[in-house]
Design a protein around this motif. Structure first.
Motif, PDB file in Angstrom:
ATOM      1  N   ALA A   1       0.947  -1.203  -0.182  1.00  0.00           N
ATOM      2  CA  ALA A   1      -0.053  -0.075  -0.344  1.00  0.00           C
ATOM      3  C   ALA A   1       0.549   0.993   0.259  1.00  0.00           C
ATOM      4  O   ALA A   1       1.823   1.288   0.351  1.00  0.00           O
ATOM      5  CB  ALA A   1      -0.992  -0.116   1.460  1.00  0.00           C
ATOM      6  N   VAL A   2       0.623   2.286  -0.402  1.00  0.00           N
ATOM      7  CA  VAL A   2       1.302   3.772   0.104  1.00  0.00           C
ATOM      8  C   VAL A   2       0.296   4.689   0.075  1.00  0.00           C
ATOM      9  O   VAL A   2      -1.264   4.625   0.622  1.00  0.00           O
ATOM     10  CB  VAL A   2       1.366   4.297  -1.516  1.00  0.00           C
ATOM     11  N   VAL A   3       0.459   6.002   0.906  1.00  0.00           N
ATOM     12  CA  VAL A   3      -0.250   7.160   1.586  1.00  0.00           C
ATOM     13  C   VAL A   3      -0.211   8.062   0.713  1.00  0.00           C
ATOM     14  O   VAL A   3       0.368   7.915  -0.070  1.00  0.00           O
ATOM     15  CB  VAL A   3       0.493   6.964   3.107  1.00  0.00           C
ATOM     16  N   VAL A   4      -1.630   8.083   0.502  1.00  0.00           N
ATOM     17  CA  VAL A   4      -1.714   9.182  -0.490  1.00  0.00           C
ATOM     18  C   VAL A   4      -2.450  10.900   0.228  1.00  0.00           C
ATOM     19  O   VAL A   4      -2.447  11.613  -0.840  1.00  0.00           O
ATOM     20  CB  VAL A   4      -2.805   9.368  -1.650  1.00  0.00           C
ATOM     21  N   GLY A   5      -2.367  10.888   0.725  1.00  0.00           N
ATOM     22  CA  GLY A   5      -2.355  11.942   1.766  1.00  0.00           C
ATOM     23  C   GLY A   5      -3.214  11.916   3.002  1.00  0.00           C
ATOM     24  O   GLY A   5      -3.281  10.481   3.987  1.00  0.00           O
ATOM     25  N   GLY A   6      -3.580  12.731   3.849  1.00  0.00           N
ATOM     26  CA  GLY A   6      -4.259  12.594   5.204  1.00  0.00           C
ATOM     27  C   GLY A   6      -4.489  14.444   5.678  1.00  0.00           C
ATOM     28  O   GLY A   6      -4.549  15.164   4.811  1.00  0.00           O
ATOM     29  N   ASP A   7      -4.332  14.050   6.831  1.00  0.00           N
ATOM     30  CA  ASP A   7      -4.563  15.766   7.688  1.00  0.00           C
ATOM     31  C   ASP A   7      -3.862  15.533   9.203  1.00  0.00           C
ATOM     32  O   ASP A   7      -4.146  13.831  10.401  1.00  0.00           O
ATOM     33  CB  ASP A   7      -6.650  15.946   8.140  1.00  0.00           C
ATOM     34  N   LEU A   8      -3.767  16.229  10.107  1.00  0.00           N
ATOM     35  CA  LEU A   8      -3.655  16.945  11.306  1.00  0.00           C
ATOM     36  C   LEU A   8      -4.218  17.650  11.904  1.00  0.00           C
ATOM     37  O   LEU A   8      -4.793  18.320  11.678  1.00  0.00           O
ATOM     38  CB  LEU A   8      -2.262  17.041  11.490  1.00  0.00           C
ATOM     39  N   SER A   9      -4.709  17.168  13.092  1.00  0.00           N
ATOM     40  CA  SER A   9      -5.289  18.152  14.063  1.00  0.00           C
ATOM     41  C   SER A   9      -4.964  18.263  15.214  1.00  0.00           C
ATOM     42  O   SER A   9      -4.499  16.869  15.941  1.00  0.00           O
ATOM     43  CB  SER A   9      -6.849  17.867  14.039  1.00  0.00           C
ATOM     44  N   ALA A  10      -5.234  18.940  16.345  1.00  0.00           N
ATOM     45  CA  ALA A  10      -5.486  18.978  17.634  1.00  0.00           C
ATOM     46  C   ALA A  10      -6.467  18.011  18.252  1.00  0.00           C
ATOM     47  O   ALA A  10      -7.891  17.973  17.907  1.00  0.00           O
ATOM     48  CB  ALA A  10      -5.587  20.330  18.004  1.00  0.00           C
ATOM     49  N   ALA A  11      -6.672  17.401  19.383  1.00  0.00           N
ATOM     50  CA  ALA A  11      -7.506  16.414  19.723  1.00  0.00           C
ATOM     51  C   ALA A  11      -6.851  16.812  21.170  1.00  0.00           C
ATOM     52  O   ALA A  11      -6.000  15.973  21.972  1.00  0.00           O
ATOM     53  CB  ALA A  11      -8.134  14.987  18.998  1.00  0.00           C
ATOM     54  N   GLY A  12      -8.036  15.973  22.225  1.00  0.00           N
ATOM     55  CA  GLY A  12      -8.231  15.267  23.575  1.00  0.00           C
ATOM     56  C   GLY A  12      -6.672  13.901  23.361  1.00  0.00           C
ATOM     57  O   GLY A  12      -7.012  13.913  25.130  1.00  0.00           O
ATOM     58  N   GLU A  13      -7.138  13.665  22.692  1.00  0.00           N
ATOM     59  CA  GLU A  13      -6.587  12.254  22.957  1.00  0.00           C
ATOM     60  C   GLU A  13      -5.796  11.440  21.669  1.00  0.00           C
ATOM     61  O   GLU A  13      -6.686  12.287  20.444  1.00  0.00           O
ATOM     62  CB  GLU A  13      -7.553  11.074  23.242  1.00  0.00           C
ATOM     63  N   VAL A  14      -5.436  10.561  21.266  1.00  0.00           N
ATOM     64  CA  VAL A  14      -4.959  10.235  19.992  1.00  0.00           C
ATOM     65  C   VAL A  14      -6.654   9.495  19.137  1.00  0.00           C
ATOM     66  O   VAL A  14      -6.704   8.904  20.094  1.00  0.00           O
ATOM     67  CB  VAL A  14      -3.385   9.266  20.160  1.00  0.00           C
TER      68      VAL A  14
END
Length: 311
Positions: free
Chosen positions: A117-130
Motif C-alpha cells: 500500500a501507499v499513503v496518498v494524503g491525510g490531515d493533522l489536527s489537535a484533539a484531546g486524545e490520539v
C-alpha cells in the motif's frame, strides 16, 4: 519535544518523509490524484480511538500505525480488491511526544511495505486524545466485487489467516501477565492475508468478508446478508487454533469471538477448488434462518464478538 512545540508544517516535514507516498499526485495539494484503471474505486474507512481501540502503554506508535494500515487493507481485500491508496489523518494532544508521531509514521510505512500500500494524503489536527482515521481505496482489476450477500446453501465456509491470537494477546495485556510474545505481537501488529482476497475472487468465492469483530459476530452478518445459516465445526482448523491456544474454554472463546486478527471469511461453491491459504471451517446449511451454529448447536457464550457500543 512535544507536538505543541511545532507548527503543522514542521510536524508534516518530520512525518511525510517516513511514509511511502507514491501517487499520480501525492500529499502537498488540497487533494491527491490516484489512478483508477478499473474505472471503479473500492473505498472503506476506519477510526482508532485511544483508550477504546489502543493504549499507548500497551502499544508503541509503530504498533498503532501498523494496525491502522492492516485493518483497512483487510477490508479492501475482503471485497476481492487490492489497496491502491491510504488517506491517514491523525488527531493528537499538544503534549504528545513528536517521537511518538514519528514512530507512528514508521509503523505505517512498515505495514505499507508488507501489504503493498501507499499513503496518498491525510490531515493533522489537535484533539484531546490520539485519534487515527484512515480511508483506504482499492482496485478490483476488472473483477466483480465479492459481497457478503452471495453465500448459497451447499457452499463450503472457509477462513484464510488465523483466529483467536489477537484476543489472547489482549487478554494477557489486560491481566498484566507475561505470555507468548507471538500472541502479544498478534494483537499489536495483526497480519491479515490481504493477497487472499483477490485470489478468492479469482477462484469464484460466492461471499467474502473481513473478520474484525469475531468469527461468530461476523459470520452472523454474512449469514444475515445472504439469507442463510452457517454451520461451523471445531473438528476442522478451528479445533487446531483452539488447541494452539491451550484447548481451554477460554481458548474456544478467543477463536470464536475474538476480533482484530483480520482473517478473511469466505464461502465457495462446493465444486470450486478451494484456493490457498483458505481452510474449510464449515458449510452453508440452510436458507432463511440467519443462524450460526457451532458443532450443530447455538453458541452458549455470553458474547459473540466485539461491539463498539457494548459493555
Amino acid at each position: 519535544m512535544r507536538v505543541g512545540e511545532l507548527d503543522e508544517a514542521a510536524l508534516l516535514g518530520r512525518v511525510l518523509p517516513l511514509m511511502p507516498t507514491e501517487a499520480l499526485l501525492g500529499p502537498g495539494d488540497d487533494a491527491a490524484l490516484v489512478a483508477a484503471p478499473d474505472g471503479r474505486v473500492v473505498a472503506t474507512a476506519d477510526v482508532l480511538v485511544e483508550f477504546r481501540d489502543f493504549r499507548r502503554d500497551w502499544s508503541t506508535g509503530a504498533d498503532v500505525g501498523w494496525k491502522a494500515v492492516a485493518q483497512n487493507v483487510a477490508d479492501v481485500a475482503a471485497m476481492g480488491a487490492r489497496c491502491s491508496g491510504l488517506l491517514i489523518s491523525l488527531g493528537m494532544p499538544a503534549d504528545l511526544e513528536v517521537a511518538w508521531v514519528e514512530d507512528f509514521a514508521t509503523g505505517v510505512a512498515a505495514a505499507c511495505r508488507a501489504f503493498g500500500a501507499v499513503v496518498v494524503g491525510g490531515d493533522l489536527s489537535a484533539a484531546g486524545e490520539v485519534v487515527v482515521a484512515v480511508t483506504a481505496l482499492g482496485d478490483l482489476a476488472g473483477r466483480s466485487p465479492v459481497l457478503r450477500s452471495g453465500a448459497r446453501v451447499g457452499d463450503v465456509v472457509a477462513v484464510a489467516g488465523v483466529l483467536g491470537r489477537s484476543a489472547a494477546g489482549l487478554d494477557l495485556l489486560r491481566r498484566g501477565e507475561p505470555g507468548l510474545e507471538e500472541l502479544l505481537l498478534a494483537h499489536r501488529r495483526p497480519v491479515p492475508p490481504v493477497a487472499a482476497g483477490p485470489v478468492a475472487a479469482q477462484a469464484g468465492a460466492s461471499a467474502l468478508m473481513d473478520v474484525s469483530d469475531g468469527l461468530l459476530r461476523d459470520a452472523g452478518r454474512l449469514a444475515a446478508a445472504s439469507g442463510v445459516s452457517l454451520q461451523l465445526s471445531t473438528a476442522t482448523v478451528l479445533g487446531e487454533w483452539i488447541a494452539q491456544l491451550g484447548g481451554t474454554a477460554r481458548a474456544v472463546e478467543f477463536v470464536l469471538t475474538g476480533g482484530e486478527d483480520h482473517a478473511l471469511l469466505g464461502c465457495f461453491p462446493a465444486d470450486v477448488p478451494l484456493p490457498e491459504p483458505f481452510a474449510v471451517v464449515g458449510a452453508v446449511a440452510a436458507a432463511g434462518e440467519h443462524a450460526v451454529l457451532v458443532d450443530g448447536e447455538p453458541w452458549a457464550g455470553a458474547r459473540t464478538g466485539w461491539d463498539h457500543f457494548g459493555r
